[in-house]
Design a protein around this motif. Sequence first.
Motif, PDB file in Angstrom:
ATOM      1  N   ILE A 101      -1.528  -6.787  -3.820  1.00 18.20           N
ATOM      2  CA  ILE A 101      -1.648  -5.326  -3.866  1.00 18.20           C
ATOM      3  C   ILE A 101      -1.238  -4.698  -2.534  1.00 18.20           C
ATOM      4  O   ILE A 101      -1.652  -5.151  -1.464  1.00 18.20           O
ATOM      5  N   ILE A 102      -0.456  -3.620  -2.636  1.00 20.95           N
ATOM      6  CA  ILE A 102      -0.162  -2.781  -1.480  1.00 20.95           C
ATOM      7  C   ILE A 102      -0.499  -1.337  -1.838  1.00 20.95           C
ATOM      8  O   ILE A 102      -0.270  -0.900  -2.978  1.00 20.95           O
ATOM      9  N   GLY A 103      -1.061  -0.610  -0.888  1.00 21.41           N
ATOM     10  CA  GLY A 103      -1.443   0.781  -1.121  1.00 21.41           C
ATOM     11  C   GLY A 103      -0.598   1.743  -0.307  1.00 21.41           C
ATOM     12  O   GLY A 103       0.482   1.403   0.186  1.00 21.41           O
ATOM     13  N   PHE A 104      -1.121   2.956  -0.153  1.00 26.03           N
ATOM     14  CA  PHE A 104      -0.427   4.000   0.606  1.00 26.03           C
ATOM     15  C   PHE A 104      -1.478   4.942   1.167  1.00 26.03           C
ATOM     16  O   PHE A 104      -2.298   5.451   0.428  1.00 26.03           O
ATOM     17  N   ASP A 105      -1.501   5.151   2.464  1.00 24.62           N
ATOM     18  CA  ASP A 105      -2.352   6.096   3.205  1.00 24.62           C
ATOM     19  C   ASP A 105      -3.084   5.446   4.372  1.00 24.62           C
ATOM     20  O   ASP A 105      -3.474   6.138   5.315  1.00 24.62           O
ATOM     21  N   ASN A 106      -3.345   4.132   4.294  1.00 24.02           N
ATOM     22  CA  ASN A 106      -4.107   3.443   5.344  1.00 24.02           C
ATOM     23  C   ASN A 106      -5.398   4.180   5.681  1.00 24.02           C
ATOM     24  O   ASN A 106      -5.682   4.482   6.846  1.00 24.02           O
ATOM     25  N   ILE A 107      -6.205   4.475   4.655  1.00 24.37           N
ATOM     26  CA  ILE A 107      -7.509   5.078   4.921  1.00 24.37           C
ATOM     27  C   ILE A 107      -8.392   4.058   5.639  1.00 24.37           C
ATOM     28  O   ILE A 107      -8.126   2.855   5.603  1.00 24.37           O
ATOM     29  N   GLU A 108      -9.420   4.520   6.305  1.00 23.53           N
ATOM     30  CA  GLU A 108     -10.184   3.675   7.225  1.00 23.53           C
ATOM     31  C   GLU A 108     -10.724   2.407   6.569  1.00 23.53           C
ATOM     32  O   GLU A 108     -10.682   1.319   7.146  1.00 23.53           O
ATOM     33  N   VAL A 109     -11.216   2.520   5.345  1.00 21.36           N
ATOM     34  CA  VAL A 109     -11.839   1.368   4.692  1.00 21.36           C
ATOM     35  C   VAL A 109     -10.831   0.252   4.414  1.00 21.36           C
ATOM     36  O   VAL A 109     -11.216  -0.915   4.267  1.00 21.36           O
ATOM     37  N   SER A 110      -9.535   0.588   4.388  1.00 18.92           N
ATOM     38  CA  SER A 110      -8.505  -0.407   4.078  1.00 18.92           C
ATOM     39  C   SER A 110      -8.499  -1.580   5.046  1.00 18.92           C
ATOM     40  O   SER A 110      -8.164  -2.706   4.673  1.00 18.92           O
ATOM     41  N   GLN A 111      -8.877  -1.324   6.293  1.00 20.78           N
ATOM     42  CA  GLN A 111      -8.841  -2.389   7.288  1.00 20.78           C
ATOM     43  C   GLN A 111     -10.086  -3.268   7.244  1.00 20.78           C
ATOM     44  O   GLN A 111     -10.125  -4.318   7.877  1.00 20.78           O
ATOM     45  N   TYR A 112     -11.096  -2.866   6.489  1.00 25.21           N
ATOM     46  CA  TYR A 112     -12.346  -3.623   6.450  1.00 25.21           C
ATOM     47  C   TYR A 112     -12.521  -4.446   5.176  1.00 25.21           C
ATOM     48  O   TYR A 112     -13.299  -5.403   5.163  1.00 25.21           O
ATOM     49  N   ILE A 113     -11.835  -4.060   4.095  1.00 27.91           N
ATOM     50  CA  ILE A 113     -11.984  -4.841   2.868  1.00 27.91           C
ATOM     51  C   ILE A 113     -11.260  -6.173   3.012  1.00 27.91           C
ATOM     52  O   ILE A 113     -10.340  -6.312   3.814  1.00 27.91           O
ATOM     53  N   GLN A 114     -11.698  -7.157   2.244  1.00 18.91           N
ATOM     54  CA  GLN A 114     -11.118  -8.504   2.323  1.00 18.91           C
ATOM     55  C   GLN A 114     -10.525  -8.918   0.981  1.00 18.91           C
ATOM     56  O   GLN A 114     -11.188  -8.768  -0.040  1.00 18.91           O
ATOM     57  N   PRO A 115      -9.288  -9.436   0.995  1.00 26.17           N
ATOM     58  CA  PRO A 115      -8.397  -9.518   2.148  1.00 26.17           C
ATOM     59  C   PRO A 115      -7.926  -8.133   2.587  1.00 26.17           C
ATOM     60  O   PRO A 115      -7.951  -7.193   1.787  1.00 26.17           O
ATOM     61  N   ARG A 116      -7.507  -8.015   3.840  1.00 24.19           N
ATOM     62  CA  ARG A 116      -7.075  -6.732   4.388  1.00 24.19           C
ATOM     63  C   ARG A 116      -5.946  -6.162   3.520  1.00 24.19           C
ATOM     64  O   ARG A 116      -4.993  -6.836   3.170  1.00 24.19           O
ATOM     65  N   LEU A 117      -6.086  -4.896   3.135  1.00 28.94           N
ATOM     66  CA  LEU A 117      -5.116  -4.267   2.250  1.00 28.94           C
ATOM     67  C   LEU A 117      -3.816  -3.974   2.992  1.00 28.94           C
ATOM     68  O   LEU A 117      -3.813  -3.296   4.025  1.00 28.94           O
ATOM     69  N   ALA A 118      -2.705  -4.469   2.458  1.00 24.92           N
ATOM     70  CA  ALA A 118      -1.388  -4.038   2.932  1.00 24.92           C
ATOM     71  C   ALA A 118      -1.203  -2.588   2.488  1.00 24.92           C
ATOM     72  O   ALA A 118      -1.598  -2.210   1.378  1.00 24.92           O
ATOM     73  N   THR A 119      -0.623  -1.746   3.344  1.00 29.78           N
ATOM     74  CA  THR A 119      -0.544  -0.330   3.004  1.00 29.78           C
ATOM     75  C   THR A 119       0.543   0.354   3.823  1.00 29.78           C
ATOM     76  O   THR A 119       1.131  -0.234   4.733  1.00 29.78           O
TER      77      THR A 119
END
Length: 321
Positions: free
Chosen positions: A260-278
């Motif tokens: 999965i890859i997202g869009f916006d790099n909201i703050e929680v994205s860096q804390y969920i596991q595995p780290r969300l590509a965005t």
Amino acid sequence: MVSIKDIAKKAGVSISTVSYALNGSPKVTKETSERIQAIAKELNYIPSAAARSLKKRETKIIGIYLTNYSGAFYGELLQGMMETLSKNGYELIVCSGKESHRFLPERMIDGAIILDATYETEELLSHAERGHKLVVMDRRMDHPNISQVLLDNKAGATLAIDHLAEKGHRKIYVLKGPEISFDARQRLEAVQKAVQRYSQVEYIELDGDFNKPSGEAAAKKIHQEFSEPVGVFCLNDEMAIGMYNYFSRTNLRIGEDVHIIGFDNIEVSQYIQPRLATINYSKHKWGSLASELLINLIKKKKPEHERINVSLIEGDSVRNR
């Protein structure tokens, strides 16, 4: 409510003298001004903001119009706006809904920043024609009283598709956003163009609404159809997090079975596991620049068209197939 007539009566002076004193005019002596100010304080006089703005033709208030307040997206954006406005002597109010549309024509605000898909373009143009100053963040508009600062949505969406394809993914789902959203439409157009470069990719679109429930609903469909590892581009991070929520209750693993890859790099994205590509961009800068462009318009400077650059943040949510 106490009026300047009440102050004038108690001070034994004219209404115009009270007005001059309360507005710091040199037309009254220091002694008289201090006496009138003391009486106003004694009577708990509160000046009318509406009357003052009509006289000075400014309120020092800027309105930001949002479609809604949901999700984790708006904090940094509003902070960037507020800091820039504060440095220039302005305050910020957040507006939503039809009733708040009267703030501009009634001059309750000095200008508006628009990130509200429900605010009709025709209505914005009518305000601009009457001399009101606007900055749009969610559409293209060409008018001497309108500046725009837009995300480079197309570059971001292209980066996301290229990243999945370069990691070897041959089946790619794209979770769309609401049709009313300019950003969602821009991202989807770029995706549809980008996938044409990869003839070996099977491309599937799923409906989404830029929120976690729509991400969970899409994840359920992917789960039901699952037969091999797949790539998924969610057009915002909120929907990606909804997918995380759903897949956490299944035997499919993000970064192994579903990438999965997202869009916006909201703050929680860096804390969920595995780290969300965005796809990353500075929401603070976006808000700050919107405020700066509006202040320039209020100062009678020419309108500007700016773009916010984006970049790819890799994460373990997307690995080699």
